[in-house]
Scaffold this active site. Structure first.
Site, mmCIF file in Angstrom:
data_model
loop_
_atom_site.group_PDB
_atom_site.id
_atom_site.type_symbol
_atom_site.label_atom_id
_atom_site.label_comp_id
_atom_site.label_asym_id
_atom_site.label_seq_id
_atom_site.Cartn_x
_atom_site.Cartn_y
_atom_site.Cartn_z
ATOM 1 N N ASP A 212 0.842 -1.203 0.000
ATOM 2 C CA ASP A 212 0.000 0.000 0.000
ATOM 3 C C ASP A 212 0.875 1.249 0.000
ATOM 4 O O ASP A 212 2.104 1.154 -0.035
ATOM 5 C CB ASP A 212 -0.936 0.007 1.220
ATOM 6 C CG ASP A 212 -0.191 0.243 2.535
ATOM 7 O OD1 ASP A 212 1.057 0.259 2.545
ATOM 8 O OD2 ASP A 212 -0.864 0.417 3.573
ATOM 9 N N ASP A 214 1.431 4.683 2.268
ATOM 10 C CA ASP A 214 1.116 5.328 3.547
ATOM 11 C C ASP A 214 1.569 6.780 3.495
ATOM 12 O O ASP A 214 2.750 7.051 3.269
ATOM 13 C CB ASP A 214 1.843 4.606 4.695
ATOM 14 C CG ASP A 214 1.546 3.109 4.725
ATOM 15 O OD1 ASP A 214 0.418 2.736 5.061
ATOM 16 O OD2 ASP A 214 2.465 2.317 4.397
ATOM 17 N N ASP A 295 -3.306 4.797 2.578
ATOM 18 C CA ASP A 295 -3.655 5.269 3.915
ATOM 19 C C ASP A 295 -3.257 6.736 4.042
ATOM 20 O O ASP A 295 -2.107 7.094 3.775
ATOM 21 C CB ASP A 295 -2.883 4.469 4.999
ATOM 22 C CG ASP A 295 -3.328 3.010 5.077
ATOM 23 O OD1 ASP A 295 -4.457 2.713 4.654
ATOM 24 O OD2 ASP A 295 -2.537 2.190 5.569
HETATM 25 P P1 GTP Z 1 4.055 -2.677 3.080
HETATM 26 O O1 GTP Z 1 2.910 -1.735 3.045
HETATM 27 O O2 GTP Z 1 3.639 -4.096 2.912
HETATM 28 O O3 GTP Z 1 5.149 -2.300 2.153
HETATM 29 O O4 GTP Z 1 4.710 -2.607 4.544
HETATM 30 P P2 GTP Z 1 4.579 -1.454 5.612
HETATM 31 O O5 GTP Z 1 5.700 -1.591 6.550
HETATM 32 O O6 GTP Z 1 4.390 -0.138 4.943
HETATM 33 O O7 GTP Z 1 3.270 -1.893 6.388
HETATM 34 P P3 GTP Z 1 1.919 -1.097 6.714
HETATM 35 O O8 GTP Z 1 1.482 -0.248 5.581
HETATM 36 O O9 GTP Z 1 0.955 -2.136 7.177
HETATM 37 O O10 GTP Z 1 2.243 -0.214 7.970
HETATM 38 C C1 GTP Z 1 3.232 0.778 8.015
HETATM 39 C C2 GTP Z 1 3.540 1.108 9.440
HETATM 40 O O11 GTP Z 1 2.449 1.770 10.039
HETATM 41 C C3 GTP Z 1 3.832 -0.116 10.307
HETATM 42 O O12 GTP Z 1 4.880 0.179 11.187
HETATM 43 C C4 GTP Z 1 2.592 -0.321 11.119
HETATM 44 O O13 GTP Z 1 2.900 -0.811 12.406
HETATM 45 C C5 GTP Z 1 2.036 1.063 11.187
HETATM 46 N N1 GTP Z 1 0.584 1.020 11.161
HETATM 47 C C6 GTP Z 1 -0.208 0.390 10.290
HETATM 48 N N2 GTP Z 1 -1.500 0.573 10.600
HETATM 49 C C7 GTP Z 1 -1.521 1.340 11.685
HETATM 50 C C8 GTP Z 1 -2.545 1.905 12.497
HETATM 51 O O14 GTP Z 1 -3.740 1.727 12.284
HETATM 52 N N3 GTP Z 1 -2.128 2.674 13.522
HETATM 53 C C9 GTP Z 1 -0.806 2.893 13.777
HETATM 54 N N4 GTP Z 1 -0.444 3.664 14.794
HETATM 55 N N5 GTP Z 1 0.170 2.389 13.057
HETATM 56 C C10 GTP Z 1 -0.182 1.623 12.027
HETATM 57 MN MN MN Z 2 2.616 0.274 3.856
HETATM 58 MN MN MN Z 3 -0.585 0.921 5.538
#
Ligand code: GTP
Ligand code: MN
Ligand code: MN
Length: 371
Positions: A212, A214, A295
């Site tokens: 995704d 972020d 996100d």
């Molecule tokens: P990929 O998207 O698969 O490349 O990996 P990523 O590391 O970007 O994972 P992800 O998008 O799921 O999350 C990114 C970071 O945000 C991670 O450290 C999560 O712990 C954190 N995170 C994800 N969702 C939430 C949430 O709802 N609240 C908070 N506080 N942190 C979040």
């Molecule tokens: Mn991510």
């Molecule tokens: Mn995410």
């Protein structure tokens, strides 16, 4: 000269947030196996699922932080969460690693990867909005294919998750992430010219692809970030296939927010973005756009460094820095701030570097947080 013992354990600490863990490391054959076991433990949802899963992740994190390739059982000596005499979970990591080092593969891992259960759980958990408990319920009812669940009762997330299954399970490239980021930046600039959009998550750690995009949205003046999200969403309404907006609860002070989980209280939007593809990549009857999970998280500037740290990940890095902070420093760290557990005194920081410094941690740039 260093003793054999100190040389072997050199550089790998107990808490993953203390280690330098680069994206590319020397032991992926071993860590891939441990992470299959981690995921399998998580899928099983039995009594100790979480702690079993965590034990495999900790073992994996240790190997990722090893500055060399592990080629013999001897060199596992003193490695945290792998070679500890009093833990059966560490023993399990060591057993699997030993098998792979000696036989070239692990029967246990092979059996899992080839099992109906694991394959089906992976398939179903790939649907946005479906977690292990829903997936397991479907598996236990005999479902094995996406077609089997099309007519089941699904919630909104799951319905769109299924609709865009293929796109959402095609990795998002860095270029696509930058494209989305630019589009969001452009509309933010139209709303207020000083709004800041930051790409976080895996891409900030340097991953070439992710699941995704972020994005943190903030403003250098405290309060100016308020009411921005609905405007962004309105301006982007034609770019979204689906949005799920989460309201801020208002109580963002770390003292009053959830202590344990990674959930935070920021105003945010979990969405599916419709990204138009450049002409050159279109061929014939293929649709000219791709569905991408995005996100958007709105962050007041005083909490920005904490949100940046909290959303850069990995999930394990976040879990570990919070565990270190709580256990070693008696401080609670969240994506909103940090405070001491005894006096509830808030500890301020203006940058990520300052957070690490105040926690007596060596600074790790995002590219070294890939545990
Ligand atoms: P990929 O998207 O698969 O490349 O990996 P990523 O590391 O970007 O994972 P992800 O998008 O799921 O999350 C990114 C970071 O945000 C991670 O450290 C999560 O712990 C954190 N995170 C994800 N969702 C939430 C949430 O709802 N609240 C908070 N506080 N942190 C979040
Ligand atoms: Mn991510
Ligand atoms: Mn995410």
């Amino acid at each position: 000269p260093p003793t054999k013992k100190s040389r072997l354990s050199k550089g790998v600490n107990m808490y993953a947030c203390q280690n330098c863990t680069p994206l590319h490391h020397f032991n992926s054959r071993l860590t891939d196996a441990l992470e299959i076991l981690e995921q399998h433990a998580f899928f099983r949802l039995d009594q100790n699922a979480e702690s079993r899963a965590l034990a495999f992740r900790r073992g994996s994190a240790t190997l990722k932080a090893c500055p060399h390739k592990i080629t013999s059982v001897d060199s596992l000596k003193n490695l945290p969460y792998i070679d500890t005499s009093n833990s059966s979970k560490a023993g399990h990591c060591k057993k699997v690693i030993t098998e792979i080092l000696e036989e070239g593969f692990s029967d246990e891992v092979e059996d899992i990867v080839n099992s109906d259960f694991y394959k089906t759980m992976k398939l179903f958990c790939g649907i946005w909005g479906v977690g292990p408990s829903t997936a397991k319920k479907w598996f236990d009812s005999g479902h094995r294919h996406l077609n089997d669940i099309k007519n089941l009762k699904l919630n909104k997330d799951q319905t769109v998750g299924l609709e865009y299954y293929e796109d959402l399970n095609t990795p998002v490239s860095k270029d696509e992430a930058l494209c989305v980021s630019e589009i969001v930046k452009t509309v933010c600039m139209e709303i207020k010219k000083d709004l800041l959009v930051t790409l976080v998550g895996g891409f900030r750690r340097g991953k070439p692809a992710g699941h995704d995009v972020d994005l943190l949205i903030s403003h250098p003046t405290q309060g100016e970030e308020k009411h921005v999200l609905p405007k962004v969403m309105e301006k982007l309404k034609d770019n979204f296939l689906y949005t799920d907006k989460k309201m801020s609860s208002g109580t963002t002070h770390p003292q009053y927010t959830g202590k344990s989980s990674t959930m935070d209280q920021f105003e945010k939007c979990f969405s599916i973005f419709k990204l138009d593809l450049p002409k050159s990549t279109k061929n014939g009857n293929e649709k000219p756009w791709k569905a991408i999970r995005v996100d958007l998280i709105v962050v007041p500037t005083d909490q920005y460094p904490f949100a940046l740290l909290g959303w850069t990940g990995t999930k394990h890095f976040e879990r570990e820095i919070r565990r270190y902070t709580k256990t070693e420093k008696k401080v609670v760290l969240t994506s909103h701030g940090m405070y001491t557990t005894d006096t509830k005194q808030s500890i301020e920081a203006k940058t990520e570097e300052e957070i690490f410094k105040k926690l007596d941690l060596e600074f790790r740039p995002p590219s070294e947080r890939c545990c």
